[in-house]
Scaffold this active site. Structure first.
Site, short mmCIF file in Angstrom:
data_model
loop_
_atom_site.label_atom_id
_atom_site.label_comp_id
_atom_site.label_asym_id
_atom_site.label_seq_id
_atom_site.Cartn_x
_atom_site.Cartn_y
_atom_site.Cartn_z
N ASP A 231 0.84 -1.28 0.18
CA ASP A 231 -0.05 -0.06 0.16
C ASP A 231 0.88 1.32 0.00
OD1 ASP A 231 -3.24 0.74 1.68
OD2 ASP A 231 -2.11 1.76 0.07
C1 GLC Z 1 -4.39 4.27 -0.55
C2 GLC Z 1 -5.07 3.26 -0.16
C3 GLC Z 1 -5.22 2.17 -1.19
C4 GLC Z 1 -5.01 2.81 -2.46
C5 GLC Z 1 -3.57 3.51 -2.56
C6 GLC Z 1 -3.15 4.27 -3.97
O1 GLC Z 1 -3.58 4.67 0.69
O2 GLC Z 1 -5.21 2.45 0.95
O3 GLC Z 1 -6.27 1.57 -1.31
O4 GLC Z 1 -4.96 2.09 -3.92
O5 GLC Z 1 -3.21 4.20 -1.26
O6 GLC Z 1 -4.07 5.33 -3.77
#
Ligand code: GLC
Length: 675
Positions: A231
């Protein structure tokens, strides 16, 4: 394999293990194609500028994203109980991705709705792991059939937003297997190109460097051979992440290269471990170079799909005196949601759509073709508040019906709610209006469960609109006038007050999110502890009347059954029905839920006709996870197969007796009556 790893220098290989910016992968001096990742589960959210926005930036939409079709959120997809709709949703979003040169869609999220307060519940499917996994698998298939990758997320046990980056999820092994891992295990059957690890530690070790879950479970046991991406900002130690077999760190981290290179020089990480991750990155890049990427839908057709799916995901919860559908009389429509509906939640899943909404009173009049009249309440603003609902109090008594389009404050990523009630002012208006005119229909636009018990008794109709994308009001209008018979069912229980939810058992402390309710999540909890709920898991009304009959169970082996039952549509119009199959282990040597969802089917049943439904049950329909065996285990003895129109409304049931060879049983689990 197109890319030979031996053609890359060590420097180029390390560079491939971290993003080039917030959304793009490195190209190793142009030796590989540039790959673009973008959110999200409710439609394409592609930033117009390659920036690394803070969550505040994202929520303020400071960095504009390109217009795309705002599809229903995954919570509405789950309420359709239709794999066909989940697939259609994924394939529709894929067209926006192809059109905008996005290679991998960062979705679906299959995290379980452990607490109704989780700010991201709208982005997830259900409180039930089987329904979540099956819908997630269908969504992935829909996207990837069009040559666009997906990211199954957030692996693992990320079930609240409070302190999500640091608060460890403290979960026992059996609970993980039966509740939190199961949706991933099922959805992995669709071979998602990537799996995204979560922010949180699991039992004290960050998901991004948790070798047990990333390698031993996900790769070795679940046989996952794709790419694991972090993430955004979830990696704390780049070399520990790579050693745990996390392949790609996102987003760009200016210290990443040096940290890996120094770890390599110090012998903390080997070139072989680096190559393992690089190969998975190269494999992903190669997958994006496919010839399946063909746009098949116009923008209008994508919108039409958003409406179609929303129609199947909207849930009719109450229809006293058959107040719905409204086919005559004069009805006022009020509430901001009626002309400016909430399409989805805030955060990384928020889609910018340029679709222009039509207010629902106009949609209703158009569909009603003069049979009934719908007027829009006069929106007056006093002390800075929309007083339109109060305005209706002055003339509601002159009308036949009142439709209230309302919802709780919008929710989103990065924070949890503290209440599952509507605002006191809104609850008061509902009661006030109902005193003046008893024919009130509430349409509830919410991305998470709402405690409707303080006011639901004083209204005649209640429709769950959810967070259902840009087509929500067209879909809702079609249901309110009876053009569409509602067929959605709740994928999450609507509880009565927070005290009755498992959340209260374990708010955890500052560092630990405690999973002490164990496997008793959602309906498993409310049934086990006999807690009253407003509307149960799997519940939803139709305009049609269905009869369930003729249950028969064919045994092909001790752990191989086919369940057949008939559903008759007694009405004079075609309608869809969601039927559910639950299994109960009547006497077990471990604690087990009162019932568990093990099969479901959504079927169009023609007017005045009967359809036979067929559901297969295999070992996993009867097994629980035994931590001593480190495997799924079925105890001999009596089980009950139940067929219901909801988890509470069981229409048919039959007992079966499982008699596996004694060699597969254990003394403790020989049922008492077997002695
Ligand atoms: C965010 C989310 C994730 C997302 C990523 C990119 O913090 O937790 O679900 O795909 O970052 O935006």
């Amino acid at each position: 394999m197109k890319y030979d790893i031996s053609n890359f220098t060590l420097e180029e290989k390390i560079s491939l293990l971290c993003g080039k910016d917030n959304w793009r992968l490195e190209t190793a001096n142009g030796k590989v194609k540039e790959v673009f990742l973008s959110d999200g589960p409710s439609g394409l959210r592609k930033m117009v500028a390659d920036v690394i926005p803070t969550l505040a930036d994202v929520n303020s939409n400071k960095y504009k994203t390109i217009p795309a079709t705002a599809m229903p959120t995954l919570s509405t997809i789950a309420n359709t109980w239709s794999e066909e709709m989940a697939k259609l949703d994924g394939s529709t979003i894929a067209d926006d991705c192809i059109e905008n040169d996005v290679d991998v869609l960062l979705a679906p999220g299959v995290n379980i709705k452990k607490t109704p307060l989780n700010g991201r519940n709208f982005e997830y499917f259900s409180e039930d792991p089987y329904l979540s996994g099956v819908m997630g698998k269908a969504f992935i298939e829909g996207v990837q059939e069009k040559g666009i990758g997906t990211s199954l997320k957030h692996f693992l046990a990320n079930n609240r937003e409070l302190d999500r980056c640091f608060q460890t999820s403290e979960v026992d092994e059996r609970t993980l297997r039966e509740i939190y891992l199961l949706p991933f295990e099922i959805a992995l059957k669709a071979n998602p190109w990537t799996v995204m690890c979560s922010y949180n530690p699991i039992n004290g070790i960050y998901a991004s460097e948790n070798k047990y879950f990333l390698k031993d479970v996900l790769r070795d046991e679940f046989k996952y051979d794709g790419l694991i991406v972090s993430d955004w900002g979830a990696v704390h130690s780049p070399y520990k992440a790579v050693k745990a077999t996390l392949d790609l760190t996102m987003p760009y981290d200016d210290k990443f290269y040096d940290k890996i290179y120094i770890a390599y020089q110090e012998g903390l990480i080997t070139e072989e471990e680096i190559d393992f991750a690089v190969q998975n990155v190269l494999n992903l890049i190669e997958k994006t170079e496919n010839d399946k990427k063909k746009i098949t839908l116009t923008k209008e057709e994508r919108h039409a799909n958003a409406v179609k799916i929303a129609k199947e995901g909207i849930v009719l919860l109450k229809n006293q005196d058959n107040i719905l559908p409204i086919t005559s009389g004069k009805t006022v429509v009020c509430g901001e949601e009626s002309y400016n509906p909430t399409l989805g939640g805030k955060g990384s899943s928020l889609v910018t759509t340029d679709y222009k909404q039509t207010s629902i009173d106009k949609l209703l009049n158009d569909l009603s073709k003069g049979k009934a009249e719908f007027v829009k309440s006069v929106a007056i603003i006093k002390d800075g508040f929309y007083m339109e609902i109060a305005d209706v109090l002055t003339y509601a008594h002159e009308l036949d019906n009142v439709i209230l389009c309302i919802g709780p404050q919008i929710i989103g990523e990065g924070y949890d709610k503290t209440s599952i009630r509507l605002s006191p002012r809104t609850e008061e208006y509902i009661r006030e209006i109902a005193k003046i005119n008893p024919n009130v229909v509430v349409c509830l636009y919410s991305g998470l469960a709402v405690d409707v018990s303080p006011w639901v008794d004083c209204v005649k109709g209640l429709v769950w609109a959810g967070y259902s994308g840009e087509g929500v009001n067209e879909a809702l209008a079609s249901i309110l006038v009876g053009e569409t018979s509602p067929s959605g069912k709740l994928a999450e229980t609507l509880p009565i007050n927070l005290e009755n939810t498992p959340f209260y058992l374990n708010n955890g402390n500052a560092n630990v999110s405690w999973y002490s309710e164990g496997i008793f999540v959602g309906y498993r909890y409310y049934e086990k502890y006999d807690k009253p709920v407003a509307y149960p898991f799997g519940f939803g009304l139709s305009y049609a009347d269905f009869t369930y009959s003729n249950l028969r169970i064919e045994k092909h082996g001790e752990l191989d059954y086919t369940v057949y039952y008939d559903i008759t549509n007694n009405s004079n119009f075609d309608a869809k029905e969601v039927s559910q199959v639950y299994v109960k282990d009547i006497l077990a040597m471990v604690i087990r839920p009162a019932k568990e969802l093990k099969g479901f089917s959504k079927d169009l049943i023609k007017a005045k006709s009967t359809k036979t439904i067929r559901i297969k049950l295999d070992k996993r329909a009867f097994a629980y996870y035994n931590v001593c065996l480190k495997d799924w285990h079925v105890e001999n003895g009596a089980f009950e197969i139940m067929v219901g129109s909801s988890s509470k409304d069981i229409k048919l049931k039959q007992k079966i007796d499982i008699k596996l060879p004694n060699s597969e049983q254990y003394s403790s689990s020989c049922k008492r009556h077997d002695k």
